[in-house]
Design an enzyme around this catalytic site. Structure first.
Site, short mmCIF file in Angstrom:
data_model
loop_
_atom_site.label_atom_id
_atom_site.label_comp_id
_atom_site.label_asym_id
_atom_site.label_seq_id
_atom_site.Cartn_x
_atom_site.Cartn_y
_atom_site.Cartn_z
N GLU A 119 -33.15 13.19 -31.88
CA GLU A 119 -33.39 11.85 -31.33
C GLU A 119 -34.77 11.79 -30.65
O GLU A 119 -35.54 10.86 -30.85
CB GLU A 119 -32.28 11.53 -30.32
CG GLU A 119 -32.31 10.14 -29.77
CD GLU A 119 -31.43 9.16 -30.54
OE1 GLU A 119 -30.40 9.58 -31.09
OE2 GLU A 119 -31.79 7.98 -30.59
N ASP A 124 -25.14 11.48 -24.14
CA ASP A 124 -24.42 10.90 -25.28
C ASP A 124 -24.02 11.99 -26.28
O ASP A 124 -22.89 12.02 -26.77
CB ASP A 124 -25.30 9.86 -25.99
CG ASP A 124 -25.87 8.83 -25.03
OD1 ASP A 124 -25.33 8.71 -23.90
OD2 ASP A 124 -26.85 8.17 -25.39
N SER A 158 -25.58 6.30 -32.68
CA SER A 158 -26.56 7.23 -33.25
C SER A 158 -26.24 8.67 -32.83
O SER A 158 -26.32 9.59 -33.65
CB SER A 158 -27.99 6.84 -32.89
OG SER A 158 -28.15 6.76 -31.50
N ALA A 213 -24.53 -1.68 -29.46
CA ALA A 213 -23.75 -2.08 -28.29
C ALA A 213 -23.92 -1.10 -27.14
O ALA A 213 -23.37 -1.30 -26.07
CB ALA A 213 -22.28 -2.21 -28.67
N GLY A 214 -24.66 -0.01 -27.37
CA GLY A 214 -24.82 0.99 -26.32
C GLY A 214 -23.64 1.94 -26.27
O GLY A 214 -23.34 2.51 -25.22
C1 GLA Z 1 -28.81 6.01 -22.81
C2 GLA Z 1 -29.36 7.42 -23.02
C3 GLA Z 1 -28.62 8.43 -22.14
C4 GLA Z 1 -28.58 7.98 -20.69
C5 GLA Z 1 -28.12 6.52 -20.59
C6 GLA Z 1 -28.22 5.98 -19.19
O1 GLA Z 1 -27.49 5.95 -23.26
O2 GLA Z 1 -29.23 7.79 -24.36
O3 GLA Z 1 -29.20 9.71 -22.26
O4 GLA Z 1 -29.82 8.18 -20.08
O5 GLA Z 1 -28.88 5.67 -21.44
O6 GLA Z 1 -27.30 6.59 -18.36
#
Ligand code: GLA
Length: 396
Positions: A169, A181, A136, A131-132
């Site tokens: 990652e 993240d 992870s 889902a973003g």
């Molecule tokens: C993903 C990447 C982050 C960032 C976002 C966009 O979540 O893991 O590092 O670049 O996209 O803001």
């Protein structure tokens, strides 16, 4: 919620390996309020951690084996040896986040004269996957936190843990993400978003006004092309930085963007314009949030979405529609925009607690994905970052 995860991990550890944990750790997922694709341009981001997390029950071993059981994957077990080269698991994707983080942590410790010990780990989580929301990153940071807690590695800071997780990652899993993240998962403070300067990695906690919630609306648009388009955007940003003669687009301001534009490809210019304007919006948004000015914050979130849609081109027509529905429902009491890497995924809505039921009802009534699916909605408050969960040797 965490209690359930604790119990599930303790049960998994007991049934897979036959003993109780020494301790538990957790690391949360995240949602980004504003500042998208700015992290790998050395810019600013304003994420907060969410009430959904990965929990690991940990038991030290006297040897150099690491054994891991995944409660969410049919209690599948992965075993590897700290004295042998750590290589990717051929089948189990979840295991690679663990292996990668352990490998990068060991590499970090070696020059300090420190070494890992063997351990049994049981993992469970409730961060929605795909889902973003950085399930992870939360797993990677939780793995690092597990060894930090087990070995009392005080010299490994939360920022170190985030960098180790990002390295896992990038180099082991093979995803070219930025630092946002992992850093918010490792360092978040409850009740606060974190304005992160992704160049210095300094973070300024920004208190969310009382009784303000973070609603996360999954568009149910499948996150297609994420990897390839993400990498294309990174390449375009690097090309733009070279054109402007700077180390990263962080170093370009609005005046230089236009003044030195000559000869720059039109698409690459628009990519750069997103980054330059988004950095400014993110710093402004932190100020507006600190001042409790949700009207201004809503305007900045709306402008961020337009910039992602028109300049960075990472949204989707269904998500644009979902953002419009959410913005209309919230009015001037908050804001909404797509959040995360893009090409699907979630919309974040900042709103007063009192408005949650009616805004949720309005979105559920008006939105359907291209496949006809209703949205999935989670409500969270800004949660705490990674850490130990319970005293060692809890009562049984
Ligand atoms: C993903 C990447 C982050 C960032 C976002 C966009 O979540 O893991 O590092 O670049 O996209 O803001």
């Amino acid at each position: 919620m965490t209690d359930t995860l604790n119990a599930r991990t303790a049960d998994a550890l007991q049934s897979a390996f036959g003993h109780a944990p020494d301790l538990w750790v957790q690391a949360p997922g995240r949602v980004n309020l504003i500042g998208e694709h700015t992290d790998y341009n050395d810019g600013f981001v304003l994420p907060c951690a969410i009430d959904y997390r990965t929990v690991i029950a940990v038991k030290a071993r006297g040897d150099r084996q690491v054994r891991v059981v995944a409660a969410d994957y049919g209690h599948a077990v992965d075993t590897f040896d700290l004295d042998a080269p750590i290589t990717p698991h051929p089948d189990l994707q979840w295991a690679n986040y663990v292996r990668g983080t352990v490998m990068m942590l060991a590499e970090h410790l070696a020059p300090l004269g420190l070494a890992l010990c063997g351990a049994d780990l049981a993992i469970a989580g409730n961060v929605p996957q795909g889902a973003g929301l950085s399930s992870s990153a939360s797993l990677e940071v939780a793995v690092g936190q597990a060894f930090k807690a087990l070995l009392g590695l005080d010299s490994v800071s939360q920022t170190d843990l985030a960098l180790i997780a990002q390295r896992a990652e990038n180099r082991f899993v093979g995803v070219n993400c930025g630092i946002m993240d992992q850093l918010i998962s490792a360092r978040a403070e409850a009740g606060h978003a974190l304005l992160i300067d992704c160049r210095s990695l300094s973070g300024q906690p920004v208190h969310l006004p009382e009784a303000v919630a973070v609603m996360i609306v999954h568009s149910r648009v499948r996150r297609g092309l994420v990897g390839s388009e993400y990498n294309t955007r990174r390449t375009q940003c690097e090309a733009a930085a070279r054109h402007y003669g700077v180390a990263a687009l962080r170093d370009v301001d609005a005046a230089q963007l236009v003044h030195d534009r000559g000869g720059l490809d039109e698409v690459v210019f628009r990519r750069a314009r997103h980054i330059v304007t988004e950095n400014a919006r993110t710093v402004d948004a932190a100020g507006a949030l600190a001042a409790g000015d949700l009207v201004r914050l809503g305007e900045l979130m709306a402008a961020s979405h337009v910039s992602m849609r028109d300049d960075f081109e990472i949204t989707h027509p269904a998500i644009d529609q979902l953002v419009e529905i959410a913005q209309q429902a919230v009015g001037h009491e908050g804001g909404a925009r797509m959040t995360g890497g893009g090409f699907g995924g979630c919309v974040v809505v900042l709103l007063p607690d009192a408005r949650i039921p009616d805004v949720q009802a309005a979105i559920e009534a008006a939105y359907r994905s291209p496949d006809g699916a209703p949205p999935t909605i989670w409500v969270s408050h800004a949660a705490t970052g990674a850490g130990a969960l319970a005293p060692a040797h809890p009562a049984t």
